[in-house]
Design a protein around this motif. Structure first.
Motif, PDB file in Angstrom:
ATOM      1  N   ASP A 135       0.814  -1.310   0.066  1.00 48.90           N
ATOM      2  CA  ASP A 135      -0.007   0.026   0.162  1.00 48.90           C
ATOM      3  C   ASP A 135       0.794   1.317   0.104  1.00 48.90           C
ATOM      4  O   ASP A 135       1.596   1.644   1.013  1.00 48.90           O
ATOM      5  N   ALA A 136       0.898   2.045  -1.177  1.00 50.96           N
ATOM      6  CA  ALA A 136       1.617   3.034  -1.322  1.00 50.96           C
ATOM      7  C   ALA A 136       1.029   4.470  -0.300  1.00 50.96           C
ATOM      8  O   ALA A 136      -0.264   4.414  -0.180  1.00 50.96           O
ATOM      9  N   LEU A 137       1.675   4.976   0.040  1.00 54.40           N
ATOM     10  CA  LEU A 137       1.317   6.238   0.830  1.00 54.40           C
ATOM     11  C   LEU A 137       1.615   7.727   0.233  1.00 54.40           C
ATOM     12  O   LEU A 137       2.837   7.623  -0.189  1.00 54.40           O
ATOM     13  N   ALA A 138       0.797   8.596   0.446  1.00 56.28           N
ATOM     14  CA  ALA A 138       1.308   9.840  -0.124  1.00 56.28           C
ATOM     15  C   ALA A 138       2.318  10.332   0.698  1.00 56.28           C
ATOM     16  O   ALA A 138       2.484  10.493   2.023  1.00 56.28           O
ATOM     17  N   THR A 139       3.366  11.209  -0.035  1.00 59.07           N
ATOM     18  CA  THR A 139       4.462  11.807   0.744  1.00 59.07           C
ATOM     19  C   THR A 139       4.249  13.250   0.447  1.00 59.07           C
ATOM     20  O   THR A 139       3.997  13.823  -0.465  1.00 59.07           O
ATOM     21  N   GLU A 140       4.848  14.037   1.320  1.00 56.65           N
ATOM     22  CA  GLU A 140       5.265  15.475   1.301  1.00 56.65           C
ATOM     23  C   GLU A 140       6.524  15.590   1.576  1.00 56.65           C
ATOM     24  O   GLU A 140       7.062  15.322   2.925  1.00 56.65           O
ATOM     25  N   LEU A 141       7.293  16.658   0.925  1.00 57.11           N
ATOM     26  CA  LEU A 141       8.587  17.030   1.554  1.00 57.11           C
ATOM     27  C   LEU A 141       8.611  18.593   1.929  1.00 57.11           C
ATOM     28  O   LEU A 141       8.006  19.372   1.067  1.00 57.11           O
ATOM     29  N   ARG A 142       8.682  18.760   3.224  1.00 61.95           N
ATOM     30  CA  ARG A 142       8.459  19.862   4.008  1.00 61.95           C
ATOM     31  C   ARG A 142       9.765  20.724   4.167  1.00 61.95           C
ATOM     32  O   ARG A 142      10.722  19.875   4.729  1.00 61.95           O
ATOM     33  N   HIS A 143       9.779  21.802   3.826  1.00 56.02           N
ATOM     34  CA  HIS A 143      11.209  22.725   4.179  1.00 56.02           C
ATOM     35  C   HIS A 143      12.541  22.115   3.710  1.00 56.02           C
ATOM     36  O   HIS A 143      13.385  22.379   4.192  1.00 56.02           O
ATOM     37  N   GLY A 144      12.167  21.519   2.421  1.00 57.15           N
ATOM     38  CA  GLY A 144      13.219  20.788   1.788  1.00 57.15           C
ATOM     39  C   GLY A 144      13.914  19.598   2.487  1.00 57.15           C
ATOM     40  O   GLY A 144      14.997  19.056   1.567  1.00 57.15           O
ATOM     41  N   GLU A 145      13.608  19.131   3.537  1.00 56.71           N
ATOM     42  CA  GLU A 145      14.213  18.216   4.383  1.00 56.71           C
ATOM     43  C   GLU A 145      13.262  17.255   5.064  1.00 56.71           C
ATOM     44  O   GLU A 145      13.548  16.106   5.391  1.00 56.71           O
ATOM     45  N   GLU A 146      12.090  17.874   5.559  1.00 58.56           N
ATOM     46  CA  GLU A 146      11.409  16.720   6.227  1.00 58.56           C
ATOM     47  C   GLU A 146      10.538  15.950   5.283  1.00 58.56           C
ATOM     48  O   GLU A 146       9.690  16.393   4.529  1.00 58.56           O
ATOM     49  N   VAL A 147      10.380  14.598   5.563  1.00 55.50           N
ATOM     50  CA  VAL A 147       9.881  13.711   4.952  1.00 55.50           C
ATOM     51  C   VAL A 147       8.197  13.327   5.845  1.00 55.50           C
ATOM     52  O   VAL A 147       8.263  13.092   7.005  1.00 55.50           O
ATOM     53  N   TRP A 148       7.294  14.132   5.178  1.00 50.10           N
ATOM     54  CA  TRP A 148       5.701  13.797   5.769  1.00 50.10           C
ATOM     55  C   TRP A 148       4.992  12.527   5.177  1.00 50.10           C
ATOM     56  O   TRP A 148       5.190  12.644   3.951  1.00 50.10           O
ATOM     57  N   VAL A 149       4.417  11.775   5.623  1.00 48.99           N
ATOM     58  CA  VAL A 149       3.637  10.848   5.095  1.00 48.99           C
ATOM     59  C   VAL A 149       2.280  10.702   5.585  1.00 48.99           C
ATOM     60  O   VAL A 149       1.819  10.970   6.617  1.00 48.99           O
ATOM     61  N   LYS A 150       1.243  10.519   4.639  1.00 47.00           N
ATOM     62  CA  LYS A 150      -0.209  10.397   4.879  1.00 47.00           C
ATOM     63  C   LYS A 150      -0.375   8.909   5.304  1.00 47.00           C
ATOM     64  O   LYS A 150      -0.833   8.154   4.346  1.00 47.00           O
ATOM     65  N   PHE A 151      -0.159   8.998   6.538  1.00 41.64           N
ATOM     66  CA  PHE A 151      -0.346   7.425   7.260  1.00 41.64           C
ATOM     67  C   PHE A 151      -1.712   6.689   7.183  1.00 41.64           C
ATOM     68  O   PHE A 151      -2.671   7.487   7.973  1.00 41.64           O
ATOM     69  N   GLN A 152      -1.931   5.501   6.789  1.00 43.11           N
ATOM     70  CA  GLN A 152      -3.249   4.904   6.746  1.00 43.11           C
ATOM     71  C   GLN A 152      -3.120   3.443   6.641  1.00 43.11           C
ATOM     72  O   GLN A 152      -2.045   3.182   6.231  1.00 43.11           O
TER      73      GLN A 152
END
Ligand code: FES
Length: 164
Positions: A135-152
């Motif tokens: 199950d792939a999860l959406a990701t976002e790179l914030r502030h050029g360095e922080e990896v955020w994931v839409k966890f489900q």
């Protein structure tokens, strides 16, 4: 009569305030849960695209308490380029076991019933019992360095990716 009234007010008013404060969290509307969770820094991911497993720590809130750093799951992260990251839930879509990175690092393997997945999360072995890829999860790179994931989490044992 006046003294009795004042005495009733003097005791009843603080009690009523106390009860109101105690029940206040129950009256508040529940806040929508934060969908994206900060997982790691981009620098923690190997530049060669090898996957790494990370715990997902989130906030658990009930009406009276808020606890931070509660483990709610885990994800595999893989760097795809300078500013792109791929994320998969570690839960096997077959029956919910925890998938591992294959020993050779060329994909993922579920130890329970031997479902094999490629690095892209797709089923690698047609004999795999899993009904779908990881199950792939959406990701976002914030502030050029922080990896955020839409966890489900998703239903297991079915072909479609259905959030639970
Ligand atoms: S739970 Fe993973 S293959 Fe069955």
């Amino acid at each position: 009569m006046l003294a009795a009234g004042l005495a009733a007010f003097a005791t009843g008013f603080p009690v009523a305030l106390g009860v109101r404060c105690l029940l206040d969290p129950l009256r508040r509307k529940r806040r929508a849960p934060e969908l994206f969770v900060r997982i790691a820094n981009l620098s923690a991911l190997p530049a060669d695209g090898a996957p790494r497993r990370f715990p997902v720590l989130s906030e658990r809130v009930n009406v009276w308490t808020k606890t931070r750093g509660v483990p709610v799951g885990a994800v595999f992260l893989r760097r795809l380029g300078e500013a792109s990251v791929e994320a998969f839930n570690v839960v096997c879509p077959h029956a919910g076991c925890v998938v591992q990175v294959a020993a050779e690092g060329g994909g993922y393997l579920c130890p329970c019933h031997n479902s094999a997945f490629g690095l892209d999360g797709r089923i690698a072995d047609p004999g795999s019992p899993s009904p779908r890829g990881l199950d792939a999860l959406a990701t976002e790179l914030r502030h050029g360095e922080e990896v955020w994931v839409k966890f489900q989490n998703f239903r297991t044992g079915v072909r479609d990716q259905i959030p639970i």
